[in-house]
Design a protein around this motif. Sequence first.
Motif, PDB file in Angstrom:
ATOM      1  N   ASN B 174       0.475  -1.361  -0.418  1.00 13.22           N
ATOM      2  CA  ASN B 174      -0.413   0.231  -0.348  1.00 13.22           C
ATOM      3  C   ASN B 174       1.047   0.900  -0.075  1.00 13.22           C
ATOM      4  OD1 ASN B 174      -1.551   1.935   1.321  1.00 13.22           O
ATOM      5  ND2 ASN B 174      -3.043   1.177   0.982  1.00 13.22           N
ATOM      6  N   LYS B 175       0.045   2.544  -0.309  1.00 14.30           N
ATOM      7  CA  LYS B 175       1.406   3.037  -0.848  1.00 14.30           C
ATOM      8  C   LYS B 175       1.238   4.158   0.111  1.00 14.30           C
ATOM      9  CE  LYS B 175       0.416   3.681  -5.826  1.00 14.30           C
ATOM     10  NZ  LYS B 175      -0.694   4.043  -6.369  1.00 14.30           N
ATOM     11  N   TYR B 176       0.379   4.200   1.166  1.00 14.38           N
ATOM     12  CA  TYR B 176      -0.004   5.010   2.547  1.00 14.38           C
ATOM     13  C   TYR B 176       0.770   4.589   2.535  1.00 14.38           C
ATOM     14  CZ  TYR B 176      -4.071   7.213   0.582  1.00 14.38           C
ATOM     15  OH  TYR B 176      -4.701   8.268   0.131  1.00 14.38           O
ATOM     16  N   LEU B 178       3.722   2.299   2.942  1.00 12.46           N
ATOM     17  CA  LEU B 178       5.316   2.432   2.462  1.00 12.46           C
ATOM     18  C   LEU B 178       5.731   4.299   2.621  1.00 12.46           C
ATOM     19  CD1 LEU B 178       7.083   0.308   1.502  1.00 12.46           C
ATOM     20  CD2 LEU B 178       6.586   1.687  -1.044  1.00 12.46           C
ATOM     21  N   ILE B 179       5.027   5.138   2.161  1.00  7.48           N
ATOM     22  CA  ILE B 179       5.847   6.072   2.608  1.00  7.48           C
ATOM     23  C   ILE B 179       5.755   6.243   4.101  1.00  7.48           C
ATOM     24  CG2 ILE B 179       4.142   9.236   2.666  1.00  7.48           C
ATOM     25  CD1 ILE B 179       3.653   8.164  -0.340  1.00  7.48           C
TER      26      ILE B 179
END
Lengths: 118, 428
Positions: B174-176, B178-179
Amino acid sequence: MFTDWIYLGIFLVIAFALPLAAITFAGVISPKKPNPIKDSIYECGIEPIGESRIQFKVQYYVYGLIFLVFDVETVLLFPWAVAYNQLTLFGVLEAVLFIAILAAALIYAWRKGALEWL
Amino acid sequence: MAVIWQNILTFLQGVLRFIGDPITILNQWLTGVLSGWGANATLIQVILAILGGASLVLGGLFFTVFLIWLERKVGGRFQDRLGPNRVGPWGLFQPLADMVKIFTKEYITPTGADKIPYNLAPVLSVGAVLAVIAVIPFASTIFGVNINVGVVYLMAVGAIGELGIIMAGLGSNNKYALIAGFRAVANLISYEVPMVLVLLIPVMFSGSLGMNDIARSQNVWYIFLAPLSAAIFFIASIAENSRAPFDLIEADSELVAGFNVEYSGLKFGMFYVADFLHSATAALIFATLFLGGWRGPGAESIPILGFIYLSVKATVVYFLILHIRFTVPRFRIDQMMNFNWKFLTPLALVVLAATAVVDKAIPSNLTALRIGVNWIVNIAIWVAADRLVRVVAPKRVVPEVARPRPLARPPLANPPQAAAEHEPGGEA
Protein backbone atom coordinates in the motif's frame (compact mmCIF):
# COMPACT_ATOMS: atom_id res chain seq x y z
CA MET A 1 25.79 -21.25 35.32
CA PHE A 2 22.92 -18.81 35.29
CA THR A 3 23.65 -15.28 34.19
CA ASP A 4 21.65 -12.13 33.58
CA TRP A 5 21.85 -12.87 29.89
CA ILE A 6 20.01 -16.17 30.20
CA TYR A 7 17.27 -14.35 32.07
CA LEU A 8 17.18 -11.75 29.32
CA GLY A 9 16.95 -14.50 26.70
CA ILE A 10 14.00 -16.08 28.51
CA PHE A 11 12.41 -12.66 28.85
CA LEU A 12 12.80 -11.91 25.15
CA VAL A 13 11.26 -15.26 24.20
CA ILE A 14 8.26 -14.54 26.45
CA ALA A 15 7.98 -10.94 25.22
CA PHE A 16 7.79 -12.00 21.58
CA ALA A 17 5.82 -15.20 22.14
CA LEU A 18 2.91 -13.61 24.01
CA PRO A 19 1.82 -11.18 21.25
CA LEU A 20 2.30 -13.99 18.73
CA ALA A 21 0.10 -16.28 20.82
CA ALA A 22 -2.56 -13.58 21.16
CA ILE A 23 -2.60 -12.91 17.42
CA THR A 24 -2.78 -16.62 16.64
CA PHE A 25 -5.59 -17.12 19.14
CA ALA A 26 -7.56 -14.23 17.68
CA GLY A 27 -6.96 -15.71 14.23
CA VAL A 28 -8.53 -18.97 15.37
CA ILE A 29 -11.68 -17.47 16.88
CA SER A 30 -12.26 -14.70 14.34
CA PRO A 31 -14.35 -15.19 11.17
CA LYS A 32 -12.60 -15.82 7.86
CA LYS A 33 -14.65 -14.69 4.88
CA PRO A 34 -12.30 -13.11 2.36
CA ASN A 35 -13.49 -11.77 -0.97
CA PRO A 36 -11.66 -9.86 -3.72
CA ILE A 37 -13.29 -6.52 -2.93
CA LYS A 38 -12.56 -6.77 0.77
CA ASP A 39 -8.97 -7.80 0.15
CA SER A 40 -8.25 -5.06 -2.35
CA ILE A 41 -5.68 -2.41 -1.45
CA TYR A 42 -7.00 0.75 0.12
CA GLU A 43 -6.33 3.88 -1.89
CA CYS A 44 -9.02 6.36 -0.87
CA GLY A 45 -11.75 4.28 -2.42
CA ILE A 46 -10.45 4.34 -5.99
CA GLU A 47 -8.76 1.57 -7.96
CA PRO A 48 -5.04 1.45 -7.04
CA ILE A 49 -2.93 3.11 -9.72
CA GLY A 50 0.34 1.51 -10.71
CA GLU A 51 2.82 -0.34 -8.57
CA SER A 52 2.45 -0.01 -4.80
CA ARG A 53 6.17 -0.21 -4.13
CA ILE A 54 7.00 3.31 -5.20
CA GLN A 55 10.44 4.86 -5.31
CA PHE A 56 11.63 6.66 -2.23
CA LYS A 57 12.97 10.15 -1.98
CA VAL A 58 16.74 10.26 -2.19
CA GLN A 59 16.87 12.57 0.82
CA TYR A 60 16.11 9.63 3.11
CA TYR A 61 19.30 8.01 1.84
CA VAL A 62 21.37 11.14 2.51
CA TYR A 63 20.04 11.29 6.07
CA GLY A 64 20.92 7.63 6.40
CA LEU A 65 24.52 8.37 5.43
CA ILE A 66 24.82 11.23 7.93
CA PHE A 67 23.24 9.08 10.62
CA LEU A 68 25.86 6.40 10.07
CA VAL A 69 28.64 8.83 11.02
CA PHE A 70 26.93 9.83 14.24
CA ASP A 71 25.96 6.31 15.18
CA VAL A 72 29.56 5.13 14.94
CA GLU A 73 30.55 8.19 16.92
CA THR A 74 28.26 7.37 19.82
CA VAL A 75 29.43 3.77 19.85
CA LEU A 76 32.95 5.12 20.33
CA LEU A 77 31.80 7.59 22.98
CA PHE A 78 30.00 5.09 25.22
CA PRO A 79 33.23 3.55 26.66
CA TRP A 80 34.53 7.07 27.27
CA ALA A 81 31.35 7.99 29.11
CA VAL A 82 31.59 4.91 31.33
CA ALA A 83 35.20 5.75 32.22
CA TYR A 84 34.42 9.46 32.69
CA ASN A 85 34.81 9.47 36.48
CA GLN A 86 38.34 8.08 36.26
CA LEU A 87 39.45 10.40 33.46
CA THR A 88 41.61 13.47 33.88
CA LEU A 89 40.61 16.81 32.36
CA PHE A 90 42.98 16.03 29.47
CA GLY A 91 41.03 12.85 28.66
CA VAL A 92 37.79 14.80 28.63
CA LEU A 93 39.24 17.50 26.37
CA GLU A 94 40.37 14.83 23.91
CA ALA A 95 36.80 13.56 23.70
CA VAL A 96 35.63 17.15 23.25
CA LEU A 97 38.05 17.44 20.32
CA PHE A 98 36.51 14.28 18.89
CA ILE A 99 33.02 15.73 19.29
CA ALA A 100 34.23 18.97 17.68
CA ILE A 101 35.50 17.08 14.62
CA LEU A 102 32.07 15.50 14.27
CA ALA A 103 30.39 18.84 14.72
CA ALA A 104 32.61 20.09 11.89
CA ALA A 105 31.39 17.15 9.80
CA LEU A 106 27.81 18.15 10.55
CA ILE A 107 28.52 21.74 9.56
CA TYR A 108 30.17 20.53 6.35
CA ALA A 109 27.13 18.42 5.47
CA TRP A 110 24.93 21.39 6.33
CA ARG A 111 26.90 23.79 4.09
CA LYS A 112 26.81 21.27 1.27
CA GLY A 113 23.04 21.26 1.51
CA ALA A 114 22.76 17.61 2.57
CA LEU A 115 20.39 18.55 5.40
CA GLU A 116 17.90 20.36 3.19
CA TRP A 117 14.59 18.67 2.55
CA LEU A 118 13.99 19.41 -1.12
CA MET B 1 -3.80 -14.94 75.74
CA ALA B 2 -0.35 -13.39 75.42
CA VAL B 3 0.67 -16.13 73.02
CA ILE B 4 -2.22 -15.29 70.67
CA TRP B 5 -1.29 -11.62 70.72
CA GLN B 6 2.29 -12.59 70.04
CA ASN B 7 1.16 -14.66 67.04
CA ILE B 8 -1.03 -11.90 65.66
CA LEU B 9 1.84 -9.44 66.06
CA THR B 10 4.27 -11.73 64.25
CA PHE B 11 1.72 -12.26 61.49
CA LEU B 12 1.19 -8.51 61.10
CA GLN B 13 4.93 -7.96 61.00
CA GLY B 14 5.18 -10.60 58.31
CA VAL B 15 2.43 -8.91 56.28
CA LEU B 16 4.16 -5.57 56.60
CA ARG B 17 7.47 -7.10 55.56
CA PHE B 18 5.73 -8.71 52.57
CA ILE B 19 4.13 -5.43 51.51
CA GLY B 20 7.44 -3.66 51.96
CA ASP B 21 9.44 -6.03 49.80
CA PRO B 22 7.19 -8.53 48.01
CA ILE B 23 9.63 -9.70 45.35
CA THR B 24 12.45 -10.79 47.65
CA ILE B 25 10.05 -12.63 49.97
CA LEU B 26 8.24 -14.32 47.09
CA ASN B 27 11.61 -15.27 45.66
CA GLN B 28 12.78 -16.82 48.95
CA TRP B 29 9.49 -18.62 49.45
CA LEU B 30 9.41 -20.06 45.93
CA THR B 31 13.04 -21.12 46.14
CA GLY B 32 12.24 -22.89 49.41
CA VAL B 33 9.19 -24.64 47.97
CA LEU B 34 10.96 -25.72 44.79
CA SER B 35 14.04 -27.00 46.55
CA GLY B 36 11.69 -28.88 48.88
CA TRP B 37 10.38 -30.62 45.74
CA GLY B 38 13.91 -31.68 44.89
CA ALA B 39 14.72 -29.25 42.07
CA ASN B 40 18.37 -28.29 41.71
CA ALA B 41 19.62 -24.71 41.84
CA THR B 42 19.78 -24.05 38.09
CA LEU B 43 16.28 -25.39 37.46
CA ILE B 44 14.92 -23.19 40.27
CA GLN B 45 16.52 -20.13 38.73
CA VAL B 46 15.14 -20.95 35.29
CA ILE B 47 11.63 -21.48 36.68
CA LEU B 48 11.84 -18.24 38.64
CA ALA B 49 13.11 -16.41 35.55
CA ILE B 50 10.17 -17.69 33.51
CA LEU B 51 7.70 -16.71 36.24
CA GLY B 52 9.27 -13.29 36.70
CA GLY B 53 9.50 -12.60 32.99
CA ALA B 54 5.94 -13.76 32.34
CA SER B 55 4.56 -11.62 35.17
CA LEU B 56 6.43 -8.53 33.91
CA VAL B 57 5.27 -9.07 30.32
CA LEU B 58 1.67 -9.83 31.29
CA GLY B 59 1.72 -6.93 33.72
CA GLY B 60 2.84 -4.68 30.88
CA LEU B 61 0.14 -5.98 28.52
CA PHE B 62 -2.66 -5.56 31.06
CA PHE B 63 -1.34 -2.20 32.13
CA THR B 64 -1.94 -1.09 28.53
CA VAL B 65 -5.67 -1.51 29.09
CA PHE B 66 -5.45 1.09 31.83
CA LEU B 67 -3.24 3.33 29.67
CA ILE B 68 -5.78 3.31 26.84
CA TRP B 69 -8.51 4.35 29.27
CA LEU B 70 -6.26 7.06 30.73
CA GLU B 71 -5.33 8.44 27.34
CA ARG B 72 -8.93 8.57 26.13
CA LYS B 73 -10.12 10.12 29.37
CA VAL B 74 -7.37 12.75 29.51
CA GLY B 75 -7.75 13.40 25.79
CA GLY B 76 -11.46 13.87 26.26
CA ARG B 77 -10.88 16.41 28.99
CA PHE B 78 -8.36 18.30 26.86
CA GLN B 79 -10.91 18.50 24.06
CA ASP B 80 -13.73 19.54 26.40
CA ARG B 81 -15.46 16.16 26.23
CA LEU B 82 -16.18 13.59 28.91
CA GLY B 83 -14.27 10.68 27.41
CA PRO B 84 -15.43 7.10 28.01
CA ASN B 85 -18.01 7.10 30.84
CA ARG B 86 -20.52 4.32 30.13
CA VAL B 87 -18.86 0.95 30.77
CA GLY B 88 -18.05 0.54 34.44
CA PRO B 89 -17.13 3.31 36.88
CA TRP B 90 -15.78 6.34 34.96
CA GLY B 91 -15.74 4.20 31.83
CA LEU B 92 -12.89 2.17 33.31
CA PHE B 93 -13.93 -1.07 31.57
CA GLN B 94 -14.28 0.49 28.12
CA PRO B 95 -10.86 -0.76 26.90
CA LEU B 96 -11.70 -4.26 28.17
CA ALA B 97 -14.87 -4.25 26.08
CA ASP B 98 -12.86 -3.00 23.10
CA MET B 99 -10.35 -5.77 23.66
CA VAL B 100 -13.04 -8.45 23.62
CA LYS B 101 -14.46 -6.92 20.45
CA ILE B 102 -11.13 -6.71 18.66
CA PHE B 103 -10.39 -10.38 19.39
CA THR B 104 -13.38 -11.40 17.28
CA LYS B 105 -12.61 -9.22 14.27
CA GLU B 106 -11.57 -10.73 10.97
CA TYR B 107 -8.01 -10.45 9.68
CA ILE B 108 -8.11 -8.87 6.24
CA THR B 109 -4.87 -9.46 4.36
CA PRO B 110 -4.57 -7.21 1.30
CA THR B 111 -3.88 -8.83 -2.06
CA GLY B 112 -0.22 -8.83 -2.96
CA ALA B 113 0.90 -8.37 0.63
CA ASP B 114 4.30 -9.76 1.52
CA LYS B 115 3.10 -12.36 4.03
CA ILE B 116 6.15 -12.73 6.26
CA PRO B 117 6.89 -9.03 7.02
CA TYR B 118 3.18 -8.27 7.05
CA ASN B 119 2.42 -10.80 9.78
CA LEU B 120 5.65 -10.36 11.70
CA ALA B 121 5.34 -6.57 12.01
CA PRO B 122 2.75 -6.37 14.86
CA VAL B 123 4.56 -9.04 16.85
CA LEU B 124 7.86 -7.20 16.52
CA SER B 125 6.39 -3.84 17.52
CA VAL B 126 4.81 -5.15 20.70
CA GLY B 127 7.59 -7.56 21.54
CA ALA B 128 10.23 -4.86 21.30
CA VAL B 129 8.37 -2.54 23.65
CA LEU B 130 7.74 -5.36 26.11
CA ALA B 131 11.42 -6.29 25.96
CA VAL B 132 12.32 -2.79 27.19
CA ILE B 133 10.56 -3.53 30.49
CA ALA B 134 13.23 -6.12 31.29
CA VAL B 135 15.84 -3.49 32.18
CA ILE B 136 13.68 -0.85 33.90
CA PRO B 137 14.34 -0.82 37.65
CA PHE B 138 10.98 -0.35 39.38
CA ALA B 139 12.59 -0.43 42.84
CA SER B 140 15.85 -1.47 44.44
CA THR B 141 14.75 -5.13 44.37
CA ILE B 142 11.95 -5.03 41.77
CA PHE B 143 13.53 -5.20 38.35
CA GLY B 144 13.87 -7.71 35.55
CA VAL B 145 17.61 -7.67 35.14
CA ASN B 146 20.39 -5.15 35.68
CA ILE B 147 22.61 -5.96 32.71
CA ASN B 148 25.80 -3.94 32.44
CA VAL B 149 24.87 -2.52 29.02
CA GLY B 150 21.28 -1.61 29.90
CA VAL B 151 21.27 1.75 28.13
CA VAL B 152 22.68 0.33 24.89
CA TYR B 153 20.12 -2.47 25.13
CA LEU B 154 17.36 0.14 25.35
CA MET B 155 18.47 1.77 22.12
CA ALA B 156 18.90 -1.55 20.33
CA VAL B 157 15.51 -2.92 21.33
CA GLY B 158 13.84 0.39 20.59
CA ALA B 159 15.09 0.11 17.02
CA ILE B 160 13.39 -3.30 16.65
CA GLY B 161 10.06 -1.63 17.33
CA GLU B 162 10.66 0.79 14.47
CA LEU B 163 11.71 -2.16 12.35
CA GLY B 164 8.21 -3.55 12.91
CA ILE B 165 6.75 -0.34 11.48
CA ILE B 166 9.09 -0.46 8.49
CA MET B 167 8.11 -4.09 7.84
CA ALA B 168 4.44 -3.16 8.07
CA GLY B 169 5.04 -0.46 5.49
CA LEU B 170 6.94 -2.72 3.15
CA GLY B 171 4.67 -5.72 3.50
CA SER B 172 1.29 -4.05 3.15
CA ASN B 173 1.49 -3.43 -0.60
CA ASN B 174 0.00 0.00 0.00
CA LYS B 175 1.42 3.38 -0.93
CA TYR B 176 0.32 5.11 2.26
CA ALA B 177 1.88 2.39 4.34
CA LEU B 178 5.08 2.51 2.33
CA ILE B 179 5.43 6.28 2.71
CA ALA B 180 4.84 5.82 6.43
CA GLY B 181 7.60 3.22 6.41
CA PHE B 182 10.03 5.67 4.80
CA ARG B 183 9.12 8.28 7.34
CA ALA B 184 9.57 5.78 10.16
CA VAL B 185 13.13 5.16 9.00
CA ALA B 186 13.86 8.87 8.75
CA ASN B 187 12.27 9.45 12.16
CA LEU B 188 14.18 6.63 13.81
CA ILE B 189 17.60 7.41 12.46
CA SER B 190 17.31 11.16 12.87
CA TYR B 191 16.07 11.42 16.42
CA GLU B 192 18.30 8.62 17.60
CA VAL B 193 21.35 10.88 17.16
CA PRO B 194 20.51 13.60 19.75
CA MET B 195 18.87 10.98 21.97
CA VAL B 196 21.98 8.83 22.20
CA LEU B 197 24.21 11.89 22.56
CA VAL B 198 22.37 13.15 25.64
CA LEU B 199 21.98 9.60 26.90
CA LEU B 200 25.74 9.71 27.42
CA ILE B 201 25.30 12.30 30.16
CA PRO B 202 23.61 10.06 32.80
CA VAL B 203 26.14 7.39 31.83
CA MET B 204 28.96 9.88 32.38
CA PHE B 205 27.69 10.99 35.78
CA SER B 206 27.04 7.50 37.08
CA GLY B 207 29.93 5.71 35.41
CA SER B 208 27.75 2.76 34.44
CA LEU B 209 25.52 1.64 31.59
CA GLY B 210 23.23 -0.38 33.88
CA MET B 211 19.82 1.18 34.43
CA ASN B 212 19.66 0.25 38.11
CA ASP B 213 23.17 1.60 38.71
CA ILE B 214 22.18 4.88 37.08
CA ALA B 215 19.07 5.12 39.27
CA ARG B 216 21.05 4.19 42.40
CA SER B 217 23.79 6.76 41.77
CA GLN B 218 21.44 9.74 41.61
CA ASN B 219 22.10 11.47 44.90
CA VAL B 220 21.20 14.57 42.91
CA TRP B 221 18.62 14.07 40.19
CA TYR B 222 20.39 14.39 36.87
CA ILE B 223 17.73 16.79 35.62
CA PHE B 224 19.23 19.31 38.06
CA LEU B 225 22.73 18.71 36.77
CA ALA B 226 21.79 18.64 33.09
CA PRO B 227 18.43 20.32 32.48
CA LEU B 228 18.98 20.93 28.78
CA SER B 229 20.02 17.33 28.18
CA ALA B 230 16.87 16.16 29.93
CA ALA B 231 14.78 18.40 27.68
CA ILE B 232 16.51 17.11 24.53
CA PHE B 233 16.06 13.53 25.70
CA PHE B 234 12.39 14.14 26.39
CA ILE B 235 11.73 15.65 22.96
CA ALA B 236 13.74 12.96 21.21
CA SER B 237 11.94 10.19 23.04
CA ILE B 238 8.56 11.64 22.06
CA ALA B 239 9.77 11.74 18.47
CA GLU B 240 11.24 8.28 18.70
CA ASN B 241 7.93 6.69 19.64
CA SER B 242 6.21 8.91 17.04
CA ARG B 243 3.78 10.64 19.31
CA ALA B 244 2.15 13.88 18.31
CA PRO B 245 3.53 16.40 17.29
CA PHE B 246 5.93 13.96 15.61
CA ASP B 247 3.29 11.41 14.56
CA LEU B 248 4.09 11.72 10.88
CA ILE B 249 4.09 7.99 10.31
CA GLU B 250 0.38 7.78 11.09
CA ALA B 251 -0.59 11.30 10.06
CA ASP B 252 -4.34 10.87 9.63
CA SER B 253 -4.79 13.88 7.40
CA GLU B 254 -2.20 12.92 4.80
CA LEU B 255 -1.51 9.17 5.13
CA VAL B 256 -4.98 8.07 6.32
CA ALA B 257 -3.57 5.84 9.07
CA GLY B 258 -0.02 5.42 7.88
CA PHE B 259 1.70 2.11 8.36
CA ASN B 260 -1.32 0.32 9.84
CA VAL B 261 -3.83 1.23 7.12
CA GLU B 262 -4.05 -2.35 5.80
CA TYR B 263 -4.26 -4.04 9.19
CA SER B 264 -7.38 -5.23 10.93
CA GLY B 265 -8.41 -7.14 14.02
CA LEU B 266 -5.86 -7.84 16.70
CA LYS B 267 -2.93 -7.19 14.36
CA PHE B 268 -4.14 -3.60 14.19
CA GLY B 269 -4.74 -3.61 17.93
CA MET B 270 -1.19 -4.77 18.56
CA PHE B 271 0.18 -1.62 16.97
CA TYR B 272 -1.94 0.39 19.35
CA VAL B 273 -0.78 -1.64 22.32
CA ALA B 274 2.80 -0.97 21.20
CA ASP B 275 2.10 2.74 20.86
CA PHE B 276 0.57 3.18 24.32
CA LEU B 277 3.12 0.97 26.00
CA HIS B 278 5.92 2.80 24.24
CA SER B 279 4.82 6.11 25.75
CA ALA B 280 4.61 4.55 29.17
CA THR B 281 8.08 3.02 28.89
CA ALA B 282 9.43 6.31 27.56
CA ALA B 283 8.07 8.02 30.68
CA LEU B 284 9.56 5.31 32.90
CA ILE B 285 12.95 5.56 31.18
CA PHE B 286 12.97 9.34 31.48
CA ALA B 287 12.04 9.10 35.15
CA THR B 288 14.79 6.54 35.72
CA LEU B 289 17.53 8.39 33.88
CA PHE B 290 16.85 11.98 34.89
CA LEU B 291 14.35 12.05 37.78
CA GLY B 292 16.14 9.74 40.16
CA GLY B 293 14.22 6.57 39.31
CA TRP B 294 13.03 4.83 42.47
CA ARG B 295 15.23 7.02 44.69
CA GLY B 296 13.46 8.80 47.51
CA PRO B 297 13.26 8.83 51.31
CA GLY B 298 13.21 5.28 52.64
CA ALA B 299 13.23 3.63 49.24
CA GLU B 300 16.43 1.69 49.88
CA SER B 301 15.10 -0.22 52.91
CA ILE B 302 11.43 -0.48 51.86
CA PRO B 303 11.46 -1.28 48.11
CA ILE B 304 7.72 -0.78 47.60
CA LEU B 305 8.19 2.91 48.42
CA GLY B 306 10.65 3.10 45.54
CA PHE B 307 8.01 1.62 43.25
CA ILE B 308 5.54 4.28 44.38
CA TYR B 309 8.09 7.08 43.86
CA LEU B 310 8.90 5.84 40.36
CA SER B 311 5.20 5.55 39.52
CA VAL B 312 4.55 9.12 40.62
CA LYS B 313 7.49 10.47 38.64
CA ALA B 314 6.60 8.45 35.55
CA THR B 315 2.96 9.55 35.78
CA VAL B 316 4.03 13.18 35.76
CA VAL B 317 6.19 12.58 32.67
CA TYR B 318 3.41 10.58 31.00
CA PHE B 319 0.92 13.36 31.64
CA LEU B 320 3.37 15.80 30.05
CA ILE B 321 3.58 13.55 26.98
CA LEU B 322 -0.22 13.47 26.80
CA HIS B 323 -0.41 17.24 27.27
CA ILE B 324 1.97 17.80 24.35
CA ARG B 325 0.09 15.27 22.24
CA PHE B 326 -3.25 17.00 22.69
CA THR B 327 -2.07 20.61 22.44
CA VAL B 328 0.69 20.84 19.82
CA PRO B 329 -0.17 20.55 16.10
CA ARG B 330 1.69 18.13 13.86
CA PHE B 331 4.95 19.05 12.12
CA ARG B 332 5.61 18.69 8.44
CA ILE B 333 8.29 16.17 7.52
CA ASP B 334 10.77 18.85 6.45
CA GLN B 335 10.16 20.83 9.65
CA MET B 336 10.71 17.70 11.66
CA MET B 337 13.98 16.88 9.89
CA ASN B 338 15.20 20.47 10.12
CA PHE B 339 14.34 20.63 13.80
CA ASN B 340 16.38 17.54 14.44
CA TRP B 341 19.42 18.01 12.23
CA LYS B 342 19.77 21.77 12.43
CA PHE B 343 18.75 22.37 16.02
CA LEU B 344 18.63 19.34 18.31
CA THR B 345 21.76 17.57 17.07
CA PRO B 346 24.13 20.59 17.20
CA LEU B 347 22.60 21.52 20.55
CA ALA B 348 23.14 18.00 21.87
CA LEU B 349 26.77 18.03 20.71
CA VAL B 350 27.44 21.36 22.42
CA VAL B 351 25.64 20.34 25.60
CA LEU B 352 27.55 17.07 25.78
CA ALA B 353 30.93 18.75 25.33
CA ALA B 354 30.13 21.58 27.75
CA THR B 355 28.74 19.30 30.44
CA ALA B 356 31.73 16.96 30.19
CA VAL B 357 34.25 19.78 30.61
CA VAL B 358 32.36 21.72 33.29
CA ASP B 359 31.58 18.69 35.40
CA LYS B 360 35.20 17.55 35.26
CA ALA B 361 36.48 20.98 36.27
CA ILE B 362 34.40 21.04 39.48
CA PRO B 363 35.11 18.56 42.29
CA SER B 364 32.14 16.20 42.54
CA ASN B 365 31.75 16.64 46.31
CA LEU B 366 30.71 20.31 45.96
CA THR B 367 27.14 19.48 44.97
CA ALA B 368 25.66 22.96 45.20
CA LEU B 369 28.45 24.49 43.11
CA ARG B 370 28.08 21.69 40.55
CA ILE B 371 24.36 22.30 40.18
CA GLY B 372 24.83 26.07 40.02
CA VAL B 373 27.58 26.08 37.40
CA ASN B 374 25.82 23.43 35.29
CA TRP B 375 22.64 25.46 35.33
CA ILE B 376 24.48 28.64 34.34
CA VAL B 377 26.21 26.83 31.47
CA ASN B 378 22.96 25.23 30.32
CA ILE B 379 21.08 28.52 30.40
CA ALA B 380 23.94 30.22 28.52
CA ILE B 381 23.83 27.52 25.82
CA TRP B 382 20.07 27.83 25.59
CA VAL B 383 20.19 31.63 25.23
CA ALA B 384 22.92 31.36 22.59
CA ALA B 385 20.94 28.74 20.64
CA ASP B 386 17.83 30.86 20.89
CA ARG B 387 19.65 33.93 19.55
CA LEU B 388 21.15 31.89 16.71
CA VAL B 389 17.77 30.52 15.68
CA ARG B 390 15.94 33.82 15.94
CA VAL B 391 18.52 36.32 14.67
CA VAL B 392 21.28 34.70 12.66
CA ALA B 393 19.44 31.87 10.88
CA PRO B 394 16.83 33.99 9.05
CA LYS B 395 19.65 36.10 7.52
CA ARG B 396 21.58 33.07 6.25
CA VAL B 397 21.64 32.50 2.50
CA VAL B 398 19.88 29.27 1.57
CA PRO B 399 22.14 27.01 -0.55
CA GLU B 400 21.32 26.71 -4.24
CA VAL B 401 20.25 23.08 -3.94
CA ALA B 402 17.64 23.95 -1.36
CA ARG B 403 15.67 26.32 -3.59
CA PRO B 404 12.23 24.94 -4.25
CA ARG B 405 11.73 24.11 -7.90
CA PRO B 406 8.45 23.59 -9.66
CA LEU B 407 7.79 19.94 -10.38
CA ALA B 408 6.29 20.61 -13.79
CA ARG B 409 6.68 23.73 -15.89
CA PRO B 410 3.91 25.00 -18.10
CA PRO B 411 5.05 24.88 -21.76
CA LEU B 412 6.41 28.26 -22.81
CA ALA B 413 5.21 29.77 -26.09
CA ASN B 414 8.46 31.65 -26.84
CA PRO B 415 11.24 30.29 -24.67
CA PRO B 416 13.26 33.17 -23.21
CA GLN B 417 17.06 33.07 -23.06
CA ALA B 418 16.88 31.75 -19.48
CA ALA B 419 15.89 28.39 -20.94
CA ALA B 420 19.58 27.47 -21.16
CA GLU B 421 19.84 26.90 -17.42
CA HIS B 422 16.77 24.63 -17.35
CA GLU B 423 17.84 21.70 -19.49
CA PRO B 424 14.81 19.74 -20.58
CA GLY B 425 14.53 16.41 -18.80
CA GLY B 426 17.16 17.43 -16.26
CA GLU B 427 14.98 17.63 -13.20
CA ALA B 428 11.83 15.65 -12.84
